[in-house]
Design a protein around this motif. Structure first.
Motif, short mmCIF file in Angstrom:
data_model
loop_
_atom_site.label_atom_id
_atom_site.label_comp_id
_atom_site.label_asym_id
_atom_site.label_seq_id
_atom_site.Cartn_x
_atom_site.Cartn_y
_atom_site.Cartn_z
N SER A 155 37.04 35.34 37.92
CA SER A 155 36.11 35.98 38.86
C SER A 155 35.75 37.39 38.41
O SER A 155 34.59 37.81 38.54
N VAL B 183 39.39 33.51 45.06
CA VAL B 183 40.77 33.15 45.43
C VAL B 183 40.78 32.32 46.71
O VAL B 183 41.57 31.37 46.84
N ILE C 292 43.24 23.98 46.67
CA ILE C 292 44.66 23.60 46.61
C ILE C 292 45.16 23.05 47.93
O ILE C 292 45.82 22.00 47.99
N TYR D 26 51.01 27.10 40.30
CA TYR D 26 50.29 27.80 41.36
C TYR D 26 50.00 29.24 40.95
O TYR D 26 48.88 29.74 41.12
N THR E 131 42.15 32.13 38.16
CA THR E 131 41.03 32.22 39.10
C THR E 131 40.58 33.67 39.26
O THR E 131 39.39 33.97 39.23
N TYR F 189 39.84 28.95 45.70
CA TYR F 189 41.01 28.34 45.05
C TYR F 189 41.97 27.80 46.11
O TYR F 189 42.51 26.69 45.97
N GLY G 261 47.40 29.33 38.11
CA GLY G 261 46.09 29.04 38.67
C GLY G 261 45.50 30.23 39.41
O GLY G 261 44.30 30.51 39.31
N LEU G 262 46.37 30.94 40.13
CA LEU G 262 45.93 32.13 40.86
C LEU G 262 45.49 33.22 39.90
O LEU G 262 44.44 33.86 40.09
#
Length: 204
Positions: free
Chosen positions: A98, A193, A200, A87, A94, A196, A90-91
């Motif tokens: 961006s 985000v 999720i 997690y 992302t 995202y 991935g954050l």
């Protein structure tokens, strides 16, 4: 890097010192790319610079880890270390992507001379719309990410890129274009985000 992309040696063998709003290496590279006249490489450089500086941003690392812990404690994600790590990673990816995209779009905008206000208004309109569908667990993190990404590493290099490129192109405003890149870099992470979070957790 200088020899591969610009085909000329750097003007100084010393690693340039990064100040608060100006970075000699970012500004010089922007000027060199502009002189080469290759749009693809300058846009790619804008993306790479944005991605690399953000993924290395200490504030983003700390906040992402804290967000992972909070999400696990709230039962939103599994408490296993692997789930939290996935997690968090991935954050971070992302957010970094961006900012990289913001760098690429910002560089292309400077080259083409497109008005900054159109990008700002469009971006915030998309943010407001996405907020309506984003899960509650991600909204506060998303809005915080906009400030996190414009911190000690990202700001000097991204600003210098905009200033250096705008200085090399006639009719551009170094102040507006330099800080315009920062505006885009703080805007897109909020949007991405939240997307995202929708991916999720599902829509809120």
């Amino acid at each position: 890097f200088f020899f591969l992309m610009i085909r000329r040696p750097p003007r100084s063998t010393l690693f340039p010192y990064t100040t608060l709003f100006r970075s000699p290496i970012g500004e010089r590279l922007a000027v060199e790319f502009a002189l080469k006249g290759n749009v693809f490489w300058i846009v790619l450089f804008g993306f790479t610079l944005g991605f690399a500086t953000t993924i290395a941003e200490p504030a983003l690392t700390v906040i992402s880890q804290k967000a992972g812990q909070i999400a696990a404690e709230a039962g939103v994600i599994d408490r296993a270390k692997e789930s939290i790590a996935d997690y968090v990673w991935g954050l971070r990816l992302t957010t970094a992507f961006s900012v990289g995209l913001a760098g690429a779009i910002g560089v292309l905008r400077i080259i083409k001379g497109w008005p900054l206000v159109i990008f700002i208004l469009t971006g915030y309109s998309l943010i407001v719309l996405t907020t309506l569908f984003a899960p509650q667990e991600i909204i506060s993190i998303a809005y915080d990410s906009g400030g996190i990404t414009t911190s000690t590493i990202t700001v000097p290099l991204i600003t210098a890129l905009g200033i250096g490129l705008a200085t090399s192109i006639r009719g551009r405003n170094p102040i507006i274009d330099g800080f315009g890149l920062i505006a885009l870099a703080s805007l897109l992470p909020i949007l991405f985000v939240m997307l995202y979070g929708i991916f999720i957790f599902g829509p809120g």
